[in-house]
Structure formats: structure tokens, C-alpha cells
Design a protein around this motif. Structure first.
Motif, mmCIF file in Angstrom:
data_model
loop_
_atom_site.group_PDB
_atom_site.id
_atom_site.type_symbol
_atom_site.label_atom_id
_atom_site.label_comp_id
_atom_site.label_asym_id
_atom_site.label_seq_id
_atom_site.Cartn_x
_atom_site.Cartn_y
_atom_site.Cartn_z
ATOM 1 N N ALA A 215 0.826 -1.210 0.000
ATOM 2 C CA ALA A 215 0.000 0.000 0.000
ATOM 3 C C ALA A 215 0.857 1.257 0.000
ATOM 4 N N ALA A 216 2.019 1.206 0.676
ATOM 5 C CA ALA A 216 2.920 2.361 0.699
ATOM 6 C C ALA A 216 3.524 2.604 -0.677
ATOM 7 N N ALA A 217 3.760 1.535 -1.427
ATOM 8 C CA ALA A 217 4.452 1.653 -2.717
ATOM 9 C C ALA A 217 3.509 1.860 -3.892
ATOM 10 N N ASP A 218 2.242 1.488 -3.745
ATOM 11 C CA ASP A 218 1.303 1.477 -4.871
ATOM 12 C C ASP A 218 0.265 2.585 -4.709
ATOM 13 N N THR A 219 0.239 3.529 -5.621
ATOM 14 C CA THR A 219 -0.686 4.667 -5.524
ATOM 15 C C THR A 219 -2.140 4.253 -5.696
ATOM 16 N N ARG A 220 -2.395 3.038 -6.185
ATOM 17 C CA ARG A 220 -3.778 2.582 -6.300
ATOM 18 C C ARG A 220 -4.435 2.408 -4.937
ATOM 19 N N ALA A 221 -3.638 2.380 -3.873
ATOM 20 C CA ALA A 221 -4.188 2.233 -2.532
ATOM 21 C C ALA A 221 -4.750 3.541 -1.984
ATOM 22 N N ILE A 222 -4.394 4.660 -2.596
ATOM 23 C CA ILE A 222 -4.827 5.962 -2.090
ATOM 24 C C ILE A 222 -6.345 6.070 -2.144
#
Length: 332
Positions: A215-222
Motif C-alpha cells: 500500500a505504501a508503494a502502490d498509488t492505487r491504494a490511495i
């Protein structure tokens, strides 16, 4: 990318630090002043920032050069007042410091305990109802503190325009943490397995930590709120059996149908304990349901959003939980 991790030396936090490092993310670990870190075997690249979220005066310095905050810290023991003060007040102080920094990305470790299990029907997922305003009698201090923690975090994120991700793990298990409260009630060597075919919303600590790093690395989690479970879950009866064998603890499993048990609890609550001010937690219907109600769980939204599947299957998780311990700092 540089991440600030609160509660970094905790059961989940130490694995999140390792998962972040494995992704090439620099880590600043926020731990309490008296925390002992020698056994964790962290590499020298991990920067340690010592502070107590309840009292520290210079938390702004923890955010220098930070791109994302992973907020895992919470008080899980002590009375209701201590849990609330440590979890909610500490979060408010941390977010006030973040507001004075350039960091605009936040990942919060919430909990399945924020859900209203009494209102859930058949399936519990991200759309299931939350508590409207939990009270200390209906739910325990940890549940109330986590509910308020998520609430104040969402309000701060909206106020400041932060990119927020809320992750809600189920029961996190792993080495030295194999026993979870969903297993029923223990009396000496006897275990009342309430609803023995009920599935538990489990996530192994290493699988769970990997979700936080992803989640920290993947902007899709925002902007997402995601439940974290490894799958539909193991049945209570079989998981408890695996735990007893793996831990070497003697014990007898005694099956009790869920409908019978919840009926007895509700009757006792309405009659014998109707005027009582101190009642065992398992005899309070809403707490009983939060631990033991048979529901369906899955990680569908997590899979669809981030393409995540648990890297460790159940048998591998058992081996890592009950097998020979690795040396400190060894890769798993």
C-alpha cells in the motif's frame, strides 16, 4: 521513498519494517524511549526515532524528509482510559505534527473491531456497518479506541487533503501469537469451541505486513479502505487443533453450537446479569458476537485493488509460527 512507521517494534510493526526494506523503501522507526531493539536485528539503515506519542513535544522532527506515514501504534492492554488515551490522544498528537510537515500520505492500521457485528448479516466486508457510537459496556476498550482512532484520522485527512489509506486487518497471528480470541473460551485444559465450523478472519503477520508495504508503494491504494485477511479463513475447530499441536499445549476441544451459546448468553444477560455492573466479557452479547459470530470473509477488494494474493499459504504460515525460530534479523 522514506517511510515513518509508528509502533515499529510491535508484533506487526517489526514485520512491516522488514517488508518495506524488502521493497527498497527507507524506514524511520518510531518507538517508545524505553523500547529494546537489540533482538530485532534491524540493519543500520533503519533510523530509530524515540518518542512517546502521548507526551512527546517535538514530534514534527519525526516527519523530516518523510514521504509516507504508516501508523500502526495502539495501546492494546490496560484499562479503557489508558487504551483510549494512548491510542486516540496519541494519534491526535501525531497527526498535529504531520500537519506541520510536508508529508501528505498516510496509511492507518485500523481493525475489524470497528465493525458492528450485531448488524452484519452473513458477510462482513468493507461495506458492512460500523458502530454508530460504541459504548464501553457493549464493546471493549480496544474496540472503542480503534473506532475513535479511525474517525479522527479520517477527519484530519479530509481537513488537510491528505492521501489516506485505511487497512483493517482481521485476527493477526504468527510466532508467539497463535492463540486468538475467536477460538472460544478456555477453562484450564478445556476449550469450549463455540461454533466449531465457523471460519476465522485470519491474516498471518508476514502476509499482513506485506500488504502495508504494498500500500505504501502502490498509488492505487490511495483513498481506499481495505480489509486484510488471507482468504475465507480456517475453521475454528481445525485451527485450534493446529495451535494446540504446534504449541505443544495439552487440551481438549469441546464443541458448542453457536446458536445455543448466543441464546444462553442473551438469556443470562437479560436475567441473571441484568443489574450487574461487572460481567465477564464473553457474557455480554455484543462482545460475544464480535468474537464468535459466524460470518463470511474474503479479501476480494484487496485483490481487485492491488492485485494482492497472500504469498504464504496456511501450511507455510503454520511452519513459520510453530517451527524452529530463525536467528534475529534473518530473512524469512
Amino acid at each position: 521513498m522514506r517511510a515513518l512507521v509508528t509502533g515499529a517494534n510491535g508484533f506487526l510493526g517489526r514485520h512491516v519494517v522488514s517488508a518495506l526494506l524488502a521493497r527498497g523503501i527507507e524506514v524511520r522507526a518510531l518507538v517508545r524511549p524505553a523500547a529494546r531493539l537489540e533482538a530485532l536485528g534491524w540493519p543500520t539503515s533503519v533510523e530509530v526515532f524515540r518518542a512517546d506519542l502521548r507526551t512527546a513535544r517535538e514530534l514534527e522532527a519525526a516527519f523530516d524528509g518523510i514521504d509516507v506515514l504508516l501508523h500502526l501504534a495502539a495501546v492494546v492492554s490496560g484499562g479503557e482510559d489508558a487504551q483510549f488515551a494512548g491510542t486516540v490522544a496519541g494519534t491526535e498528537r501525531l497527526l498535529d505534527a504531520m500537519a506541520n510537515s510536508s508529508c501528505r500520505r498516510l496509511i492507518l492500521c485500523s481493525s475489524f473491531s470497528v465493525y458492528d457485528y450485531s448488524a452484519a448479516v452473513r458477510t462482513l466486508d468493507e461495506d458492512s456497518p460500523l458502530h454508530k457510537l460504541p459504548d464501553v459496556y457493549a464493546r471493549d476498550g480496544y474496540s472503542i479506541a480503534k473506532w475513535w482512532q479511525e474517525r479522527v484520522t479520517r477527519r484530519s485527512a479530509e481537513k488537510h487533503g491528505w492521501d489516506l489509506t485505511v487497512l483493517r486487518p482481521g485476527f493477526i497471528w504468527g510466532r508467539d501469537h497463535g492463540y486468538v480470541s475467536a477460538l472460544g473460551q478456555q477453562f484450564g485444559r478445556h476449550h469450549l469451541v463455540i461454533g466449531p465450523r465457523t471460519r476465522i478472519p485470519l491474516t498471518h503477520v508476514e502476509n499482513c505486513a506485506g500488504v502495508f508495504a504494498l500500500a505504501a508503494a502502490d498509488t492505487r491504494a490511495i483513498g481506499q479502505t481495505l480489509n486484510v485477511v488471507d482468504g475465507p479463513g480456517e475453521r475454528v475447530w481445525s485451527y485450534l487443533g493446529d495451535h494446540l499441536r504446534g504449541s505443544g499445549q495439552p487440551g481438549w476441544r469441546l464443541p458448542v453450537p453457536y446458536r445455543l451459546a448466543i441464546g444462553v448468553v442473551r438469556l443470562a444477560h437479560a436475567t441473571v446479569f441484568r443489574r450487574a455492573t461487572k460481567v465477564p466479557s464473553i457474557l455480554i452479547p455484543r462482545r460475544f458476537e464480535a468474537r464468535l459470530k459466524p460470518l463470511h470473509f474474503d479479501s476480494r477488494r484487496l485483490r481487485e485493488t492491488l492485485g494482492w494474493t497472500p504469498p504464504l499459504d496456511y501450511r507455510q504460515c503454520l511452519a513459520r509460527t510453530y517451527g524452529p525460530a530463525p536467528p534475529p534479523g534473518a530473512a524469512r
